[in-house]
Design a protein around this motif. Structure first.
Motif, PDB file in Angstrom:
ATOM      1  N   LYS A  44       0.977  -1.113  -0.129  1.00  0.00           N
ATOM      2  CA  LYS A  44      -0.004   0.102   0.020  1.00  0.00           C
ATOM      3  C   LYS A  44       0.820   1.393  -0.179  1.00  0.00           C
ATOM      4  O   LYS A  44       0.503   2.180  -0.745  1.00  0.00           O
ATOM      5  CB  LYS A  44      -0.962   0.030   1.287  1.00  0.00           C
ATOM      6  N   LYS A  45       1.937   1.019   0.589  1.00  0.00           N
ATOM      7  CA  LYS A  45       2.930   2.297   0.677  1.00  0.00           C
ATOM      8  C   LYS A  45       3.390   2.586  -0.647  1.00  0.00           C
ATOM      9  O   LYS A  45       3.614   3.694  -1.159  1.00  0.00           O
ATOM     10  CB  LYS A  45       3.918   2.141   1.689  1.00  0.00           C
ATOM     11  N   ILE A  46       3.668   1.510  -1.352  1.00  0.00           N
ATOM     12  CA  ILE A  46       4.598   1.654  -2.758  1.00  0.00           C
ATOM     13  C   ILE A  46       3.361   2.032  -3.765  1.00  0.00           C
ATOM     14  O   ILE A  46       3.684   3.087  -4.485  1.00  0.00           O
ATOM     15  CB  ILE A  46       4.960   0.025  -3.045  1.00  0.00           C
ATOM     16  N   ALA A  47       2.034   1.665  -3.668  1.00  0.00           N
ATOM     17  CA  ALA A  47       0.817   2.247  -4.373  1.00  0.00           C
ATOM     18  C   ALA A  47       0.687   3.650  -4.276  1.00  0.00           C
ATOM     19  O   ALA A  47       0.632   4.230  -5.279  1.00  0.00           O
ATOM     20  CB  ALA A  47      -0.424   1.251  -4.053  1.00  0.00           C
ATOM     21  N   SER A  48       0.798   3.980  -2.905  1.00  0.00           N
ATOM     22  CA  SER A  48       0.503   5.283  -2.509  1.00  0.00           C
ATOM     23  C   SER A  48       1.667   6.346  -3.471  1.00  0.00           C
ATOM     24  O   SER A  48       1.429   7.267  -4.031  1.00  0.00           O
ATOM     25  CB  SER A  48       0.599   5.655  -1.169  1.00  0.00           C
ATOM     26  N   TRP A  49       2.895   5.746  -3.016  1.00  0.00           N
ATOM     27  CA  TRP A  49       4.141   6.465  -3.603  1.00  0.00           C
ATOM     28  C   TRP A  49       3.872   6.671  -5.246  1.00  0.00           C
ATOM     29  O   TRP A  49       4.269   7.709  -5.733  1.00  0.00           O
ATOM     30  CB  TRP A  49       5.322   5.586  -3.146  1.00  0.00           C
ATOM     31  N   LEU A  50       3.616   5.451  -5.908  1.00  0.00           N
ATOM     32  CA  LEU A  50       3.484   5.300  -7.393  1.00  0.00           C
ATOM     33  C   LEU A  50       2.367   6.248  -7.982  1.00  0.00           C
ATOM     34  O   LEU A  50       2.412   7.027  -8.872  1.00  0.00           O
ATOM     35  CB  LEU A  50       3.292   4.009  -7.803  1.00  0.00           C
ATOM     36  N   GLN A  51       1.365   6.229  -7.034  1.00  0.00           N
ATOM     37  CA  GLN A  51       0.351   7.343  -7.273  1.00  0.00           C
ATOM     38  C   GLN A  51       0.814   8.775  -7.258  1.00  0.00           C
ATOM     39  O   GLN A  51       0.529   9.662  -8.343  1.00  0.00           O
ATOM     40  CB  GLN A  51      -1.028   7.158  -6.542  1.00  0.00           C
ATOM     41  N   ASP A  65      -0.491  -2.239  -8.952  1.00  0.00           N
ATOM     42  CA  ASP A  65      -1.015  -3.541  -8.877  1.00  0.00           C
ATOM     43  C   ASP A  65       0.094  -4.557  -9.152  1.00  0.00           C
ATOM     44  O   ASP A  65       0.265  -5.809  -8.299  1.00  0.00           O
ATOM     45  CB  ASP A  65      -1.980  -3.973  -9.826  1.00  0.00           C
ATOM     46  N   ALA A  66       0.931  -4.469 -10.008  1.00  0.00           N
ATOM     47  CA  ALA A  66       2.113  -5.389 -10.098  1.00  0.00           C
ATOM     48  C   ALA A  66       2.942  -5.559  -8.823  1.00  0.00           C
ATOM     49  O   ALA A  66       3.402  -6.623  -8.616  1.00  0.00           O
ATOM     50  CB  ALA A  66       3.028  -4.998 -11.422  1.00  0.00           C
ATOM     51  N   CYS A  67       3.164  -4.483  -8.324  1.00  0.00           N
ATOM     52  CA  CYS A  67       3.961  -4.644  -7.000  1.00  0.00           C
ATOM     53  C   CYS A  67       3.257  -4.866  -5.991  1.00  0.00           C
ATOM     54  O   CYS A  67       3.952  -5.722  -5.218  1.00  0.00           O
ATOM     55  CB  CYS A  67       4.270  -3.013  -6.592  1.00  0.00           C
ATOM     56  N   ILE A  68       1.771  -5.081  -5.897  1.00  0.00           N
ATOM     57  CA  ILE A  68       0.973  -5.456  -4.858  1.00  0.00           C
ATOM     58  C   ILE A  68       1.108  -7.055  -5.119  1.00  0.00           C
ATOM     59  O   ILE A  68       1.338  -7.914  -4.022  1.00  0.00           O
ATOM     60  CB  ILE A  68      -0.294  -4.762  -4.558  1.00  0.00           C
ATOM     61  N   ASP A  69       0.657  -7.247  -6.301  1.00  0.00           N
ATOM     62  CA  ASP A  69       0.724  -8.665  -6.751  1.00  0.00           C
ATOM     63  C   ASP A  69       1.944  -9.433  -6.612  1.00  0.00           C
ATOM     64  O   ASP A  69       1.898 -10.717  -6.204  1.00  0.00           O
ATOM     65  CB  ASP A  69       0.361  -8.968  -8.230  1.00  0.00           C
ATOM     66  N   ASN A  70       3.061  -8.828  -6.701  1.00  0.00           N
ATOM     67  CA  ASN A  70       4.317  -9.578  -6.667  1.00  0.00           C
ATOM     68  C   ASN A  70       5.191  -9.258  -5.166  1.00  0.00           C
ATOM     69  O   ASN A  70       5.955  -9.564  -5.101  1.00  0.00           O
ATOM     70  CB  ASN A  70       5.280  -9.012  -7.487  1.00  0.00           C
ATOM     71  N   ASP A  71       4.244  -8.863  -4.029  1.00  0.00           N
ATOM     72  CA  ASP A  71       4.644  -8.703  -2.702  1.00  0.00           C
ATOM     73  C   ASP A  71       5.889  -7.696  -2.855  1.00  0.00           C
ATOM     74  O   ASP A  71       6.823  -8.150  -1.784  1.00  0.00           O
ATOM     75  CB  ASP A  71       4.836 -10.039  -1.906  1.00  0.00           C
ATOM     76  N   ILE A  72       5.674  -6.461  -3.251  1.00  0.00           N
ATOM     77  CA  ILE A  72       7.064  -5.849  -3.496  1.00  0.00           C
ATOM     78  C   ILE A  72       6.686  -4.890  -2.436  1.00  0.00           C
ATOM     79  O   ILE A  72       5.800  -4.063  -2.506  1.00  0.00           O
ATOM     80  CB  ILE A  72       7.035  -4.912  -4.763  1.00  0.00           C
ATOM     81  N   ASP A  73       7.706  -4.566  -1.529  1.00  0.00           N
ATOM     82  CA  ASP A  73       7.586  -3.762  -0.318  1.00  0.00           C
ATOM     83  C   ASP A  73       8.781  -2.706  -0.740  1.00  0.00           C
ATOM     84  O   ASP A  73       9.653  -2.968  -1.379  1.00  0.00           O
ATOM     85  CB  ASP A  73       7.701  -4.340   0.989  1.00  0.00           C
ATOM     86  N   PRO A  74       8.914  -1.598   0.068  1.00  0.00           N
ATOM     87  CA  PRO A  74      10.173  -0.398  -0.037  1.00  0.00           C
ATOM     88  C   PRO A  74      11.344  -1.277   0.120  1.00  0.00           C
ATOM     89  O   PRO A  74      12.200  -0.944  -0.821  1.00  0.00           O
ATOM     90  CB  PRO A  74       9.775   0.344   1.361  1.00  0.00           C
ATOM     91  N   ALA A  75      11.660  -2.257   0.962  1.00  0.00           N
ATOM     92  CA  ALA A  75      12.787  -2.849   1.103  1.00  0.00           C
ATOM     93  C   ALA A  75      13.169  -3.567  -0.134  1.00  0.00           C
ATOM     94  O   ALA A  75      14.262  -3.552  -0.568  1.00  0.00           O
ATOM     95  CB  ALA A  75      12.862  -3.670   2.396  1.00  0.00           C
ATOM     96  N   ILE A  76      12.466  -4.227  -0.757  1.00  0.00           N
ATOM     97  CA  ILE A  76      12.595  -4.970  -1.813  1.00  0.00           C
ATOM     98  C   ILE A  76      12.691  -4.213  -3.330  1.00  0.00           C
ATOM     99  O   ILE A  76      13.610  -4.267  -4.084  1.00  0.00           O
ATOM    100  CB  ILE A  76      11.153  -5.998  -2.058  1.00  0.00           C
TER     101      ILE A  76
END
Length: 58
Positions: A8-15, A24-35
């Motif tokens: 959700k943090k990544i999604a907010s940042w991208l927005q 969605d690609a980041c959320i679907d692939n469990d991409i968090d800020p550290a990754i």
């Protein structure tokens, strides 16, 4: 931080960057800020992120 919260943090940042189409690609692939910080250009392309880097336009 769990992956959902990180996603959700990544999604907010991208927005905020106007790149919400990649959230969605980041959320679907469990991409968090550290990754995200560890992803290579090839990793990003595999996720569907195909952006030209502004700094490469000289």
């Amino acid at each position: 931080m769990d992956h959902l919260q990180g996603g959700k943090k990544i999604a907010s940042w991208l927005q905020g960057l106007g790149l919400e189409q990649y959230a969605d690609a980041c959320i679907d692939n469990d991409i968090d800020p550290a990754i995200l910080r560890k992803l290579s250009d090839d990793d990003l392309r595999e996720l569907g992120v195909n952006l030209l880097v502004t700094g490469k336009r000289s």
